[in-house]
Motif scaffolding. Structure first.
Motif, PDB file in Angstrom:
ATOM      1  N   LEU A   1       0.744  -1.522   0.018  1.00  0.00           N
ATOM      2  CA  LEU A   1      -0.029   0.004   0.017  1.00  0.00           C
ATOM      3  C   LEU A   1       0.861   1.238   0.093  1.00  0.00           C
ATOM      4  O   LEU A   1       0.306   2.215  -0.397  1.00  0.00           O
ATOM      5  CB  LEU A   1      -0.887   0.146   1.301  1.00  0.00           C
ATOM      6  N   ILE A   2       2.123   1.041   0.451  1.00  0.00           N
ATOM      7  CA  ILE A   2       2.900   2.299   0.446  1.00  0.00           C
ATOM      8  C   ILE A   2       4.352   2.327  -0.452  1.00  0.00           C
ATOM      9  O   ILE A   2       5.142   3.217  -0.393  1.00  0.00           O
ATOM     10  CB  ILE A   2       3.421   2.721   1.841  1.00  0.00           C
ATOM     11  N   LYS A   3       4.060   1.302  -1.284  1.00  0.00           N
ATOM     12  CA  LYS A   3       5.298   1.199  -2.250  1.00  0.00           C
ATOM     13  C   LYS A   3       5.426   2.556  -2.892  1.00  0.00           C
ATOM     14  O   LYS A   3       6.784   2.859  -3.255  1.00  0.00           O
ATOM     15  CB  LYS A   3       5.098   0.207  -3.419  1.00  0.00           C
ATOM     16  N   ASP A   4       4.580   3.137  -3.699  1.00  0.00           N
ATOM     17  CA  ASP A   4       4.571   4.555  -4.539  1.00  0.00           C
ATOM     18  C   ASP A   4       5.382   5.389  -3.786  1.00  0.00           C
ATOM     19  O   ASP A   4       6.109   6.168  -4.164  1.00  0.00           O
ATOM     20  CB  ASP A   4       3.435   4.637  -5.032  1.00  0.00           C
ATOM     21  N   GLN A   5       4.660   5.499  -2.596  1.00  0.00           N
ATOM     22  CA  GLN A   5       5.005   6.853  -1.639  1.00  0.00           C
ATOM     23  C   GLN A   5       6.530   6.359  -1.183  1.00  0.00           C
ATOM     24  O   GLN A   5       7.368   7.605  -0.790  1.00  0.00           O
ATOM     25  CB  GLN A   5       3.992   6.679  -0.290  1.00  0.00           C
ATOM     26  N   THR A   6       6.775   5.111  -0.918  1.00  0.00           N
ATOM     27  CA  THR A   6       8.066   4.961  -0.511  1.00  0.00           C
ATOM     28  C   THR A   6       9.160   5.209  -1.609  1.00  0.00           C
ATOM     29  O   THR A   6      10.238   5.816  -1.459  1.00  0.00           O
ATOM     30  CB  THR A   6       8.349   3.434   0.066  1.00  0.00           C
ATOM     31  N   MET A   7       8.848   5.067  -3.098  1.00  0.00           N
ATOM     32  CA  MET A   7       9.659   5.140  -3.872  1.00  0.00           C
ATOM     33  C   MET A   7       9.865   6.609  -4.287  1.00  0.00           C
ATOM     34  O   MET A   7      11.222   7.121  -4.563  1.00  0.00           O
ATOM     35  CB  MET A   7       9.310   4.587  -5.260  1.00  0.00           C
ATOM     36  N   THR A   8       8.852   7.327  -3.745  1.00  0.00           N
ATOM     37  CA  THR A   8       8.912   8.808  -4.049  1.00  0.00           C
ATOM     38  C   THR A   8      10.097   9.208  -2.956  1.00  0.00           C
ATOM     39  O   THR A   8      10.821  10.178  -3.009  1.00  0.00           O
ATOM     40  CB  THR A   8       7.598   9.602  -3.878  1.00  0.00           C
ATOM     41  N   ARG A   9       9.723   8.788  -1.840  1.00  0.00           N
ATOM     42  CA  ARG A   9      10.534   9.498  -0.593  1.00  0.00           C
ATOM     43  C   ARG A   9      12.045   8.965  -0.931  1.00  0.00           C
ATOM     44  O   ARG A   9      12.791   9.869  -0.642  1.00  0.00           O
ATOM     45  CB  ARG A   9      10.052   8.560   0.698  1.00  0.00           C
ATOM     46  N   LEU A  10      12.376   7.839  -1.308  1.00  0.00           N
ATOM     47  CA  LEU A  10      13.803   7.593  -1.386  1.00  0.00           C
ATOM     48  C   LEU A  10      14.497   8.150  -2.717  1.00  0.00           C
ATOM     49  O   LEU A  10      15.516   8.647  -2.570  1.00  0.00           O
ATOM     50  CB  LEU A  10      14.005   5.794  -1.764  1.00  0.00           C
ATOM     51  N   ASN A  11      13.821   8.706  -3.566  1.00  0.00           N
ATOM     52  CA  ASN A  11      14.205   9.285  -4.893  1.00  0.00           C
ATOM     53  C   ASN A  11      14.367  10.675  -4.644  1.00  0.00           C
ATOM     54  O   ASN A  11      15.325  11.307  -5.261  1.00  0.00           O
ATOM     55  CB  ASN A  11      13.274   9.151  -6.043  1.00  0.00           C
ATOM     56  N   LYS A  12      13.569  11.153  -3.588  1.00  0.00           N
ATOM     57  CA  LYS A  12      13.640  12.789  -3.371  1.00  0.00           C
ATOM     58  C   LYS A  12      15.059  13.051  -2.700  1.00  0.00           C
ATOM     59  O   LYS A  12      15.528  14.163  -3.360  1.00  0.00           O
ATOM     60  CB  LYS A  12      12.662  12.816  -2.151  1.00  0.00           C
TER      61      LYS A  12
END
Length: 74
Positions: free
Chosen positions: A58-69
Motif C-alpha cells: 500500500l505504500i510502495k509508490d510513496q516509499t519510492m517517491t521518498r527514497l528518490n527525493k
C-alpha cells in the motif's frame, strides 16, 4: 538497493544505524520528513553483498517517491 554508497545513503536517510546491521539480518526502519513524521517504513535486509528493502504494498509508490527525493543529493 544498488551501488557502492548504499550503506551511506541508508545511514544518512533512515532512523536506524545501518552500519550496525549485521550480515544476514534485518531491521524495521523508517524514513522521516523534516518535521519528524514517518514518510515510509519497511524491513531492511542485509545480505553479504546487498541490501533489500521490503515495504507494504500500500505504500510502495510513496516509499519510492521518498527514497528518490534525496537520491541525487546523497
Amino acid at each position: 538497493f544498488e551501488g557502492s554508497d548504499v550503506e551511506s545513503f541508508l545511514q544518512n536517510q533512515s532512523t536506524y544505524a545501518v552500519n550496525k546491521l549485521e550480515t544476514d539480518s534485518f531491521q524495521l526502519i523508517s524514513f522521516l520528513d523534516s518535521q519528524g513524521r514517518v514518510e515510509a517504513y519497511g524491513w531492511l535486509l542485509k545480505n553479504r553483498n546487498e541490501f533489500k528493502f521490503l515495504v507494504p504494498g500500500l505504500i510502495k509508490d510513496q516509499t519510492m517517491t521518498r527514497l528518490n527525493k534525496f537520491l541525487i543529493s546523497e
